[in-house]
Design an enzyme around this catalytic site. Sequence first.
Site, short mmCIF file in Angstrom:
data_model
loop_
_atom_site.label_atom_id
_atom_site.label_comp_id
_atom_site.label_asym_id
_atom_site.label_seq_id
_atom_site.Cartn_x
_atom_site.Cartn_y
_atom_site.Cartn_z
N LYS A 118 0.84 -1.20 0.00
CA LYS A 118 0.00 0.00 0.00
C LYS A 118 0.88 1.26 0.00
O LYS A 118 0.66 2.17 -0.80
CB LYS A 118 -0.94 -0.03 1.21
CG LYS A 118 -1.89 1.14 1.30
CD LYS A 118 -3.13 0.78 2.09
CE LYS A 118 -2.92 0.78 3.60
NZ LYS A 118 -2.76 2.14 4.16
N SER A 138 6.61 9.26 12.29
CA SER A 138 5.52 9.09 11.33
C SER A 138 6.05 9.24 9.92
O SER A 138 6.55 10.29 9.54
CB SER A 138 4.42 10.12 11.58
OG SER A 138 3.60 10.23 10.43
N ASP A 144 1.47 -1.20 11.88
CA ASP A 144 0.20 -1.68 11.31
C ASP A 144 -0.05 -3.16 11.59
O ASP A 144 -1.15 -3.66 11.34
CB ASP A 144 0.18 -1.42 9.80
CG ASP A 144 0.15 0.06 9.48
OD1 ASP A 144 -0.23 0.87 10.36
OD2 ASP A 144 0.50 0.42 8.34
C1 S3P Z 1 2.14 4.87 6.29
C2 S3P Z 1 2.66 5.28 7.51
C3 S3P Z 1 2.13 4.83 8.80
C4 S3P Z 1 1.21 3.63 8.66
C5 S3P Z 1 0.24 3.80 7.52
C6 S3P Z 1 1.01 3.95 6.21
C7 S3P Z 1 2.76 5.37 5.06
O1 S3P Z 1 1.39 5.89 9.38
O2 S3P Z 1 0.50 3.40 9.85
O3 S3P Z 1 -0.62 2.69 7.41
O4 S3P Z 1 2.48 4.83 3.96
O5 S3P Z 1 3.55 6.33 5.13
P1 S3P Z 1 2.08 7.04 10.27
O6 S3P Z 1 2.96 7.84 9.39
O7 S3P Z 1 0.94 7.86 10.81
O8 S3P Z 1 2.82 6.32 11.36
#
Ligand code: S3P
Length: 426
Positions: free
Chosen positions: A21, A168, A317
């Site tokens: 994803k 994040s 996740d």
């Molecule tokens: C993601 C970052 C994560 C993750 C999300 C996908 C990404 O979130 O939980 O499902 O693709 O950068 P956070 O950046 O809020 O930790």
Amino acid sequence: MKKILPLTHGLRGTIKIPGDKSISHRSAILSSLATTPVEVTNFLAGADCLSTVACMKSLGATIERAGEKLLVTGNGLRGLREPENVLDAGNSGTTLRLLMGLCAPQKFLTTFTGDASLRRRPMARVIKPLAEMNASIVGRNGNRNLPITILPAEKNLRGIRYEMPVASAQVKSAILLAGLFANSPTTVVEPAPSRNHTEKMLSAFGAKIERHGNEITISPAESLHAPEKIFVPGDISSAAYWIVLATILDGSDVTIQNVGVNETRTGILDVLNQMGAMIELVNLRTSGGEKFADVHVVASKLRGVEFGGEMIPRLIDEIPALAVAAAFAHGTTVIRDVSELRVKESDRLAAIVDEFNKIAPDSFTATDDTLTIRGGREKIFANCNTRADHRMAMSLAIFGAAAKGVTLDDETCVDISYPNFFEELN
Ligand code: S3P
């Protein structure tokens, strides 16, 4: 509604999982910023990534999709166009936060909205650094929530050094994308390493981006040079359900093909191996800087473990799936530093405690930032609520399948990241 029956035998055979994803989002976004066509294969055609595709089209990119193949033609780094309507990120935090970073430097107005879950999630964490770069952003609820409007940038953004209070990847990526358009380099400091797909892909597109310890610096760019093809490896977050199910179901022997094993994402493998799982990576290879492999899993007995800190962003996740594994382990598992779970697609700490305890009563407890799981307790049939959260739905499904069965009130949310999950489970 969906009823999952208990499985009476282990999993055997090979499984191919959908594309990652995170990497799918980034492939659609960055390909739209180049001038030469890019063919993306194994793109995740889940609802979240399709939200990104729709937004990039509204921003002027040409994107054709045939199943899991995208053909993307952009108008160059300076070629984004003002969208005629509000951009809808749906359920997708990644779409919203990355595109806020991309739109902050533009000389046109953009307004974002999203579904009920996304409208509740915290956005000040992105607005604050972008505002420091001189972007003008207004949001509901004192600049905290959607809908959010980014006003046309009057002049170029300024490069900043930003120390992120939480690890994040979405916030980091938003700042790096804005930094591409700034008048000087931008540095992001992470408290712990989060997934680095944006950095890897920006580098593959020719951007100047460097990492020193926990600091990532991006230089402004005039243009990006896209590769002709991008292959998206399988999503380890989707593989996690089969890895856990095969580990806890006696007699299982499963190979999951083409799983992305970027080291910022493989915390689930490290923790399960520490718990006594038998997981090995075979056929390791690389594409576009991203490692992937086939993951071979054999059933095994697990024991409880304790972890937190820097491990958390590497498996954020997968915590609902890991909690299922822990419920079948011998002893107690303690997962510290998980307050971020409260601001995911649902409040996942509350969801785990309320819903998982229906299947294994008195097994799950949480404080503000710690989840404790007492393994080996009795499991019963339960009616559970997915809270419209895809990862809760899939974790509850494997939990029920490995226990005494479960009904899910609404299973359609799996479409976010794994549209054929239930067919695969069948
Ligand atoms: C993601 C970052 C994560 C993750 C999300 C996908 C990404 O979130 O939980 O499902 O693709 O950068 P956070 O950046 O809020 O930790």
